[in-house]
Design a protein around this motif. Structure first.
Motif, mmCIF file in Angstrom:
data_model
loop_
_atom_site.group_PDB
_atom_site.id
_atom_site.type_symbol
_atom_site.label_atom_id
_atom_site.label_comp_id
_atom_site.label_asym_id
_atom_site.label_seq_id
_atom_site.Cartn_x
_atom_site.Cartn_y
_atom_site.Cartn_z
ATOM 1 N N THR A 157 45.199 36.184 44.019
ATOM 2 C CA THR A 157 46.711 35.996 43.825
ATOM 3 C C THR A 157 47.012 37.078 43.012
ATOM 4 O O THR A 157 46.407 37.965 42.341
ATOM 5 C CB THR A 157 47.247 34.623 42.877
ATOM 6 N N ASP A 158 48.578 37.533 42.979
ATOM 7 C CA ASP A 158 48.881 38.629 42.019
ATOM 8 C C ASP A 158 48.692 38.462 40.809
ATOM 9 O O ASP A 158 48.186 39.585 39.996
ATOM 10 C CB ASP A 158 50.375 38.992 42.293
ATOM 11 N N ASP A 159 48.742 37.182 40.146
ATOM 12 C CA ASP A 159 48.528 37.083 38.699
ATOM 13 C C ASP A 159 46.886 37.247 38.575
ATOM 14 O O ASP A 159 46.647 37.739 37.244
ATOM 15 C CB ASP A 159 49.051 35.508 38.549
ATOM 16 N N GLU A 160 46.375 36.513 39.420
ATOM 17 C CA GLU A 160 44.564 36.566 39.246
ATOM 18 C C GLU A 160 44.209 38.093 39.166
ATOM 19 O O GLU A 160 43.490 38.540 38.372
ATOM 20 C CB GLU A 160 43.958 35.768 40.302
ATOM 21 N N LEU A 161 44.856 39.015 39.994
ATOM 22 C CA LEU A 161 44.598 40.357 39.897
ATOM 23 C C LEU A 161 44.745 40.987 38.832
ATOM 24 O O LEU A 161 44.232 41.903 38.387
ATOM 25 C CB LEU A 161 45.413 41.172 41.084
ATOM 26 N N GLU A 162 46.172 40.894 38.188
ATOM 27 C CA GLU A 162 46.480 41.375 36.861
ATOM 28 C C GLU A 162 45.396 41.189 35.892
ATOM 29 O O GLU A 162 45.504 41.623 34.672
ATOM 30 C CB GLU A 162 47.918 41.090 36.485
ATOM 31 N N HIS A 163 44.696 39.919 35.779
ATOM 32 C CA HIS A 163 43.890 39.530 34.842
ATOM 33 C C HIS A 163 42.220 39.801 34.914
ATOM 34 O O HIS A 163 41.637 39.639 34.104
ATOM 35 C CB HIS A 163 44.039 38.002 34.489
ATOM 36 N N LEU A 164 41.958 40.805 35.847
ATOM 37 C CA LEU A 164 40.736 41.342 36.242
ATOM 38 C C LEU A 164 40.758 42.438 35.174
ATOM 39 O O LEU A 164 41.478 43.314 35.152
ATOM 40 C CB LEU A 164 40.662 41.932 37.626
ATOM 41 N N VAL A 165 39.479 42.888 34.565
ATOM 42 C CA VAL A 165 39.258 43.734 33.596
ATOM 43 C C VAL A 165 38.157 44.551 34.143
ATOM 44 O O VAL A 165 38.387 45.856 34.098
ATOM 45 C CB VAL A 165 39.070 43.026 32.314
ATOM 46 N N THR A 166 37.220 44.128 34.523
ATOM 47 C CA THR A 166 36.120 44.939 35.031
ATOM 48 C C THR A 166 35.789 44.597 36.431
ATOM 49 O O THR A 166 36.014 43.488 36.920
ATOM 50 C CB THR A 166 34.662 44.797 34.321
ATOM 51 N N PRO A 167 35.032 45.412 37.278
ATOM 52 C CA PRO A 167 34.674 44.923 38.700
ATOM 53 C C PRO A 167 33.919 43.822 38.613
ATOM 54 O O PRO A 167 33.875 43.218 39.531
ATOM 55 C CB PRO A 167 34.027 46.426 39.018
ATOM 56 N N ALA A 168 32.958 43.589 37.552
ATOM 57 C CA ALA A 168 32.090 42.310 37.601
ATOM 58 C C ALA A 168 33.111 41.006 37.577
ATOM 59 O O ALA A 168 32.615 39.913 37.837
ATOM 60 C CB ALA A 168 31.555 42.568 36.203
ATOM 61 N N ASP A 169 34.278 41.367 37.268
ATOM 62 C CA ASP A 169 35.140 40.078 37.247
ATOM 63 C C ASP A 169 35.683 39.557 38.639
ATOM 64 O O ASP A 169 36.026 38.491 38.875
ATOM 65 C CB ASP A 169 36.512 40.450 36.369
ATOM 66 N N LEU A 170 35.390 40.237 39.775
ATOM 67 C CA LEU A 170 35.425 39.981 41.013
ATOM 68 C C LEU A 170 34.578 39.156 41.381
ATOM 69 O O LEU A 170 33.429 39.331 41.653
ATOM 70 C CB LEU A 170 35.407 41.200 41.800
ATOM 71 N N GLN A 171 35.030 37.932 41.868
ATOM 72 C CA GLN A 171 34.403 36.655 42.334
ATOM 73 C C GLN A 171 35.181 35.986 43.317
ATOM 74 O O GLN A 171 36.300 36.038 43.265
ATOM 75 C CB GLN A 171 33.839 35.694 41.277
ATOM 76 N N LEU A 172 34.343 35.529 44.254
ATOM 77 C CA LEU A 172 35.026 34.714 45.248
ATOM 78 C C LEU A 172 35.747 33.428 44.389
ATOM 79 O O LEU A 172 35.155 32.863 43.676
ATOM 80 C CB LEU A 172 34.069 34.234 46.354
ATOM 81 N N PRO A 173 36.987 33.231 44.976
ATOM 82 C CA PRO A 173 37.524 31.845 44.531
ATOM 83 C C PRO A 173 36.854 30.495 44.816
ATOM 84 O O PRO A 173 36.090 30.690 45.852
ATOM 85 C CB PRO A 173 38.958 31.791 44.952
ATOM 86 N N SER A 174 36.611 29.629 44.053
ATOM 87 C CA SER A 174 35.692 28.538 44.227
ATOM 88 C C SER A 174 36.636 27.777 45.479
ATOM 89 O O SER A 174 37.656 27.729 45.637
ATOM 90 C CB SER A 174 35.617 27.695 43.050
ATOM 91 N N ALA A 175 35.727 26.924 46.132
ATOM 92 C CA ALA A 175 36.057 26.398 47.351
ATOM 93 C C ALA A 175 36.679 25.045 47.296
ATOM 94 O O ALA A 175 36.760 24.410 46.159
ATOM 95 C CB ALA A 175 35.270 26.138 48.324
#
Length: 176
Positions: free
Chosen positions: A158-176
């Motif tokens: 989501t847009d809100d989740e995107l704004e809280h990413l700080v590093t590329p390592a923070d990218l993870q698939l959302p839990s199912a």
């Protein structure tokens, strides 16, 4: 903490701004120091392909948009003069620094343009470019598969989740 408030991002953005200011100041000194910065900026924008991208960005910083009153090229998308000037920045030269992968300077230019005028871009574009800017400045360059994987993961947030990413390592698939 939002990415734009995190020291990782603010430090990288400050580093880019300082490099633009230094390139502009050097250009002004090398130009003989007789012309006003505003006049030199107008000369640079007549053919941006003759200059390094940092000088072009420095020139844009000297000028005010006649349509919206923002720094030229930094107004909202849809402002005719800012849209045109923003395009000028991408015709400038880019020379990779020694010891970095080919294309690193291009990636810095695009990432920093997005980060410096983030209101002109979508949350997904901002996240992708801003996340990698600090690493690019350190000389890294993601491979095409790495960039594609990051884009895939970014597109699931989501847009809100995107704004809280700080590093590329923070990218993870959302839990199912």
């Amino acid at each position: 903490m939002r990415r734009v408030d995190h020291p990782r991002f603010t430090t990288a953005l400050r580093q880019v701004e300082e490099s633009i200011d230094a390139a502009w100041d050097s250009f002004c000194r090398d130009s003989g120091g007789t012309a006003e910065p505003h006049e030199l900026a107008e000369v640079v924008l007549q053919d941006t392909s003759e200059f390094d991208w940092r000088i072009v960005d420095g020139a844009l910083n000297q000028l005010t948009c006649p349509d919206c009153g923002s720094t030229l090229g930094a107004g909202d998308s849809g402002c005719p003069s800012c849209d045109k000037a923003n395009g000028f920045r991408f015709a400038a030269r880019e020379t990779d620094r020694p010891g970095v992968p080919p294309g690193n300077e291009h990636a810095i230019r695009v990432s920093s343009a997005v980060a410096r005028t983030r209101h002109r871009y979508s949350p997904r574009a901002r996240a992708g470019y801003e996340l990698f800017l600090p690493d690019l400045l350190d000389g890294a360059l993601p491979t095409t598969p790495q960039a594609q994987r990051a884009k895939h993961l970014i597109n699931q947030l989501t847009d809100d989740e995107l704004e809280h990413l700080v590093t590329p390592a923070d990218l993870q698939l959302p839990s199912a």
